[in-house]
Design a protein around this motif. Sequence first.
Motif, mmCIF file in Angstrom:
data_model
loop_
_atom_site.group_PDB
_atom_site.id
_atom_site.type_symbol
_atom_site.label_atom_id
_atom_site.label_comp_id
_atom_site.label_asym_id
_atom_site.label_seq_id
_atom_site.Cartn_x
_atom_site.Cartn_y
_atom_site.Cartn_z
ATOM 1 N N LEU A 177 0.851 -1.183 0.000
ATOM 2 C CA LEU A 177 0.000 0.000 0.000
ATOM 3 C C LEU A 177 0.886 1.232 0.000
ATOM 4 C CD1 LEU A 177 -2.833 1.314 0.316
ATOM 5 C CD2 LEU A 177 -2.530 1.084 2.791
ATOM 6 N N SER A 178 0.670 2.114 -0.966
ATOM 7 C CA SER A 178 1.403 3.369 -1.065
ATOM 8 C C SER A 178 0.420 4.518 -0.893
ATOM 9 C CB SER A 178 2.094 3.458 -2.433
ATOM 10 O OG SER A 178 2.739 4.699 -2.575
ATOM 11 N N ILE A 224 -3.642 10.577 7.685
ATOM 12 C CA ILE A 224 -3.497 9.125 7.786
ATOM 13 C C ILE A 224 -2.272 8.784 8.624
ATOM 14 C CG2 ILE A 224 -3.043 6.987 6.518
ATOM 15 C CD1 ILE A 224 -4.515 8.162 4.147
ATOM 16 N N SER A 225 -2.484 7.974 9.646
ATOM 17 C CA SER A 225 -1.363 7.489 10.452
ATOM 18 C C SER A 225 -1.431 5.976 10.639
ATOM 19 C CB SER A 225 -1.351 8.175 11.822
ATOM 20 O OG SER A 225 -2.510 7.821 12.550
ATOM 21 N N LYS A 226 -2.566 5.371 10.251
ATOM 22 C CA LYS A 226 -2.705 3.916 10.383
ATOM 23 C C LYS A 226 -3.621 3.380 9.289
ATOM 24 C CE LYS A 226 -6.432 4.296 13.744
ATOM 25 N NZ LYS A 226 -6.936 3.907 15.054
ATOM 26 N N PHE A 252 5.240 3.369 6.907
ATOM 27 C CA PHE A 252 6.574 3.919 7.056
ATOM 28 C C PHE A 252 6.785 5.017 6.017
ATOM 29 C CE2 PHE A 252 6.482 -0.487 8.318
ATOM 30 C CZ PHE A 252 7.016 -0.436 9.597
ATOM 31 N N PRO A 253 7.671 5.981 6.301
ATOM 32 C CA PRO A 253 7.928 7.053 5.328
ATOM 33 C C PRO A 253 8.481 6.486 4.017
ATOM 34 C CG PRO A 253 8.838 7.630 7.476
ATOM 35 C CD PRO A 253 8.411 6.190 7.546
ATOM 36 N N GLU A 254 7.924 6.963 2.897
ATOM 37 C CA GLU A 254 8.446 6.585 1.583
ATOM 38 C C GLU A 254 9.679 7.423 1.278
ATOM 39 O OE1 GLU A 254 5.110 4.828 -1.374
ATOM 40 O OE2 GLU A 254 5.154 7.003 -1.238
#
Length: 153
Positions: free
Chosen positions: A33-34, A41-43, A62-64
Amino acid sequence: MRYVLGLALLVTAGCSGPEIACTAIGVPIGISLSIPAPEGISKAALEACWRGQCVTRDVGLFPETSAGATTCTGTGPDSSCGTSMVPTGGLHGFADIPGLPAEPVRVTVRFDDGKPHSVEVTPAFVEANGPGCGKDGPQAQLVAGPDHELRVR
């Protein structure tokens, strides 16, 4: 007799074609999921359903990152180049889903607001070790849009 046997081995060896070098890279089975614009959005929780069964997984986000500017020292054969990874501002995650089939799957993702966002996707086998080295997977890739709508990557 030795001449005939040697000729037979030479002909057989010549027909086998080039040898393929395969690595031993493993491939997790699941759905990525990107979220390029993760405002609010945090979860995320992902539910995948097929053939009457459903699997739900929390998706760690996680940060992209992407490759930044490339710098090189010199232009000769002993020169080197390098780059650093820089944050894109997006988030990404992966849901391990053992048994995920390479057939249509209904995926529903719920973000912080709890609203369901659904899409149908057909996971595909991955050739992580290159062509001719066997298929692994399957996997599917999803992208969440600005209104959290899902699309297949």
